[in-house]
Design a protein around this motif. Structure first.
Motif, PDB file in Angstrom:
ATOM      1  N   MET A 218      28.450   7.094 101.233  1.00 39.05           N
ATOM      2  CA  MET A 218      28.308   8.012 102.341  1.00 39.05           C
ATOM      3  C   MET A 218      29.029   9.307 101.998  1.00 39.05           C
ATOM      4  SD  MET A 218      29.372   7.597 106.324  1.00 39.05           S
ATOM      5  CE  MET A 218      31.098   7.779 106.080  1.00 39.05           C
ATOM      6  N   VAL A 219      28.446  10.415 102.413  1.00 41.09           N
ATOM      7  CA  VAL A 219      29.037  11.734 102.192  1.00 41.09           C
ATOM      8  C   VAL A 219      29.045  12.490 103.512  1.00 41.09           C
ATOM      9  CG1 VAL A 219      28.748  13.959 101.042  1.00 41.09           C
ATOM     10  CG2 VAL A 219      28.267  11.854  99.790  1.00 41.09           C
ATOM     11  N   ALA A 220      30.190  13.079 103.838  1.00 41.48           N
ATOM     12  CA  ALA A 220      30.295  13.979 104.992  1.00 41.48           C
ATOM     13  C   ALA A 220      30.692  15.346 104.454  1.00 41.48           C
ATOM     14  CB  ALA A 220      31.333  13.474 105.984  1.00 41.48           C
ATOM     15  N   SER A 221      29.899  16.350 104.786  1.00 38.51           N
ATOM     16  CA  SER A 221      30.115  17.690 104.266  1.00 38.51           C
ATOM     17  C   SER A 221      30.067  18.688 105.417  1.00 38.51           C
ATOM     18  CB  SER A 221      29.018  18.001 103.245  1.00 38.51           C
ATOM     19  OG  SER A 221      29.095  19.332 102.812  1.00 38.51           O
ATOM     20  N   PHE A 222      31.076  19.548 105.471  1.00 35.86           N
ATOM     21  CA  PHE A 222      31.182  20.524 106.554  1.00 35.86           C
ATOM     22  C   PHE A 222      31.186  21.926 105.961  1.00 35.86           C
ATOM     23  CE2 PHE A 222      32.997  16.574 107.880  1.00 35.86           C
ATOM     24  CZ  PHE A 222      32.526  16.408 109.169  1.00 35.86           C
ATOM     25  N   GLY A 223      30.111  22.673 106.219  1.00 36.31           N
ATOM     26  CA  GLY A 223      29.994  24.035 105.698  1.00 36.31           C
ATOM     27  C   GLY A 223      30.609  25.047 106.637  1.00 36.31           C
ATOM     28  N   THR A 224      30.783  26.240 106.136  1.00 41.05           N
ATOM     29  CA  THR A 224      31.381  27.312 106.930  1.00 41.05           C
ATOM     30  C   THR A 224      30.341  28.262 107.499  1.00 41.05           C
ATOM     31  OG1 THR A 224      31.703  28.632 104.928  1.00 41.05           O
ATOM     32  CG2 THR A 224      33.554  27.269 105.666  1.00 41.05           C
ATOM     33  N   GLY A 225      29.072  27.961 107.271  1.00 42.91           N
ATOM     34  CA  GLY A 225      28.008  28.782 107.841  1.00 42.91           C
ATOM     35  C   GLY A 225      27.095  29.356 106.783  1.00 42.91           C
ATOM     36  N   GLN A 226      25.820  29.412 107.117  1.00 42.53           N
ATOM     37  CA  GLN A 226      24.782  29.924 106.227  1.00 42.53           C
ATOM     38  C   GLN A 226      24.222  31.197 106.843  1.00 42.53           C
ATOM     39  OE1 GLN A 226      23.459  28.233 103.407  1.00 42.53           O
ATOM     40  NE2 GLN A 226      22.115  29.945 102.999  1.00 42.53           N
ATOM     41  N   ASN A 227      24.370  32.320 106.152  1.00 43.02           N
ATOM     42  CA  ASN A 227      23.816  33.579 106.641  1.00 43.02           C
ATOM     43  C   ASN A 227      22.298  33.549 106.573  1.00 43.02           C
ATOM     44  OD1 ASN A 227      25.827  35.431 107.523  1.00 43.02           O
ATOM     45  ND2 ASN A 227      26.501  35.693 105.426  1.00 43.02           N
ATOM     46  N   VAL A 228      21.647  34.117 107.570  1.00 40.60           N
ATOM     47  CA  VAL A 228      20.193  34.205 107.552  1.00 40.60           C
ATOM     48  C   VAL A 228      19.731  35.485 106.867  1.00 40.60           C
ATOM     49  CG1 VAL A 228      19.782  32.757 109.563  1.00 40.60           C
ATOM     50  CG2 VAL A 228      20.100  35.201 109.867  1.00 40.60           C
ATOM     51  N   LYS A 229      20.642  36.445 106.746  1.00 42.51           N
ATOM     52  CA  LYS A 229      20.269  37.719 106.135  1.00 42.51           C
ATOM     53  C   LYS A 229      20.229  37.564 104.622  1.00 42.51           C
ATOM     54  CE  LYS A 229      21.590  42.518 105.531  1.00 42.51           C
ATOM     55  NZ  LYS A 229      22.038  42.649 104.174  1.00 42.51           N
ATOM     56  N   ALA A 230      19.056  37.793 104.078  1.00 44.91           N
ATOM     57  CA  ALA A 230      18.898  37.766 102.628  1.00 44.91           C
ATOM     58  C   ALA A 230      19.022  39.190 102.097  1.00 44.91           C
ATOM     59  CB  ALA A 230      17.540  37.188 102.273  1.00 44.91           C
TER      60      ALA A 230
ATOM     61  N   LEU B  17      27.568  39.767  95.371  1.00 42.97           N
ATOM     62  CA  LEU B  17      27.428  38.897  94.202  1.00 42.97           C
ATOM     63  C   LEU B  17      28.022  37.521  94.482  1.00 42.97           C
ATOM     64  CD1 LEU B  17      26.576  38.505  91.284  1.00 42.97           C
ATOM     65  CD2 LEU B  17      28.810  39.371  90.583  1.00 42.97           C
ATOM     66  N   LEU B  18      29.195  37.473  95.100  1.00 43.23           N
ATOM     67  CA  LEU B  18      29.806  36.181  95.425  1.00 43.23           C
ATOM     68  C   LEU B  18      28.997  35.442  96.480  1.00 43.23           C
ATOM     69  CD1 LEU B  18      33.622  37.015  95.390  1.00 43.23           C
ATOM     70  CD2 LEU B  18      32.296  35.787  93.677  1.00 43.23           C
ATOM     71  N   ASP B  19      28.474  36.177  97.458  1.00 41.82           N
ATOM     72  CA  ASP B  19      27.625  35.539  98.473  1.00 41.82           C
ATOM     73  C   ASP B  19      26.413  34.878  97.821  1.00 41.82           C
ATOM     74  OD1 ASP B  19      29.279  36.331 100.541  1.00 41.82           O
ATOM     75  OD2 ASP B  19      28.099  38.115 101.037  1.00 41.82           O
ATOM     76  N   VAL B  20      25.768  35.579  96.893  1.00 38.63           N
ATOM     77  CA  VAL B  20      24.587  35.045  96.212  1.00 38.63           C
ATOM     78  C   VAL B  20      24.964  33.813  95.385  1.00 38.63           C
ATOM     79  CG1 VAL B  20      22.887  35.519  94.395  1.00 38.63           C
ATOM     80  CG2 VAL B  20      23.322  37.224  96.170  1.00 38.63           C
ATOM     81  N   LEU B  21      26.065  33.900  94.640  1.00 43.81           N
ATOM     82  CA  LEU B  21      26.481  32.774  93.800  1.00 43.81           C
ATOM     83  C   LEU B  21      26.823  31.545  94.634  1.00 43.81           C
ATOM     84  CD1 LEU B  21      28.678  34.622  91.152  1.00 43.81           C
ATOM     85  CD2 LEU B  21      26.404  33.655  90.822  1.00 43.81           C
ATOM     86  N   PHE B  22      27.614  31.743  95.690  1.00 44.26           N
ATOM     87  CA  PHE B  22      28.008  30.601  96.509  1.00 44.26           C
ATOM     88  C   PHE B  22      26.838  30.047  97.317  1.00 44.26           C
ATOM     89  CE2 PHE B  22      32.353  32.260  95.830  1.00 44.26           C
ATOM     90  CZ  PHE B  22      32.919  31.110  95.300  1.00 44.26           C
ATOM     91  N   ASP B  23      25.953  30.915  97.776  1.00 47.95           N
ATOM     92  CA  ASP B  23      24.790  30.456  98.524  1.00 47.95           C
ATOM     93  C   ASP B  23      23.877  29.626  97.628  1.00 47.95           C
ATOM     94  OD1 ASP B  23      23.111  30.367 100.865  1.00 47.95           O
ATOM     95  OD2 ASP B  23      21.777  31.765  99.836  1.00 47.95           O
ATOM     96  N   GLY B  24      23.657  30.087  96.413  1.00 48.37           N
ATOM     97  CA  GLY B  24      22.825  29.329  95.467  1.00 48.37           C
ATOM     98  C   GLY B  24      23.443  27.996  95.123  1.00 48.37           C
ATOM     99  N   SER B  25      24.744  27.971  94.946  1.00 49.08           N
ATOM    100  CA  SER B  25      25.447  26.725  94.638  1.00 49.08           C
ATOM    101  C   SER B  25      25.332  25.748  95.802  1.00 49.08           C
ATOM    102  CB  SER B  25      26.913  27.027  94.340  1.00 49.08           C
ATOM    103  OG  SER B  25      27.640  25.848  94.173  1.00 49.08           O
ATOM    104  N   SER B  26      25.525  26.243  97.006  1.00 51.17           N
ATOM    105  CA  SER B  26      25.423  25.404  98.201  1.00 51.17           C
ATOM    106  C   SER B  26      24.010  24.837  98.352  1.00 51.17           C
ATOM    107  CB  SER B  26      25.797  26.223  99.435  1.00 51.17           C
ATOM    108  OG  SER B  26      25.623  25.481 100.609  1.00 51.17           O
ATOM    109  N   ASP B  27      23.008  25.675  98.126  1.00 50.80           N
ATOM    110  CA  ASP B  27      21.613  25.211  98.222  1.00 50.80           C
ATOM    111  C   ASP B  27      21.319  24.137  97.179  1.00 50.80           C
ATOM    112  OD1 ASP B  27      21.184  26.958 100.301  1.00 50.80           O
ATOM    113  OD2 ASP B  27      20.113  28.454  99.100  1.00 50.80           O
ATOM    114  N   ALA B  28      21.844  24.317  95.975  1.00 50.98           N
ATOM    115  CA  ALA B  28      21.610  23.332  94.909  1.00 50.98           C
ATOM    116  C   ALA B  28      22.258  21.999  95.252  1.00 50.98           C
ATOM    117  CB  ALA B  28      22.152  23.857  93.579  1.00 50.98           C
TER     118      ALA B  28
END
Length: 116
Positions: free
Chosen positions: A1-13, A36-47
């Protein structure tokens, strides 16, 4: 089991037209929320989300990630930004499906602690 709590996903691309003329300083600009950090972290989170969805049974994967309807820079700890993040989190927690998933997770954890 995995529980993961994110800090929020921006809708603005970041659109192509918006970033077309950006140089290195624009991608690292605190005024723009350090895109640049937003893009890197967003891509990592999506992966990570994609891989966990493929590997785990949906009943054992508890992911909580509010969608931020307002563009909130990830690397801004200013009072106004924090207040907006808190407001978004509280709104997210009011959703019935989120409440049900949190309760299900809590019940599993309580049952496991009793058996241990």
């Amino acid at each position: 089991m995995v529980a993961s709590f994110g800090t929020g996903q921006n809708v603005k691309a970041i659109g192509v037209e918006e970033a077309l003329g950006w140089g290195g300083l624009d991608w690292a600009s605190p005024l723009k929320g350090i895109p640049l950090l937003d893009v890197l972290f967003d891509g990592s989170s999506d992966a990570v989300d994609y891989v966990s969805n493929k590997l785990l049974d949906p009943e054992k994967d508890y992911r909580f990630q509010p969608t931020l309807m307002e563009d909130l820079p990830a690397f801004n700890a200013g009072e106004e930004n924090i207040a907006k993040l808190v407001k978004a989190a509280l709104k997210y927690l009011e959703r019935s499906e989120v409440d049900k998933r949190l309760n299900a997770l809590a019940n599993i954890l309580i049952e496991r602690s009793i058996t241990l």
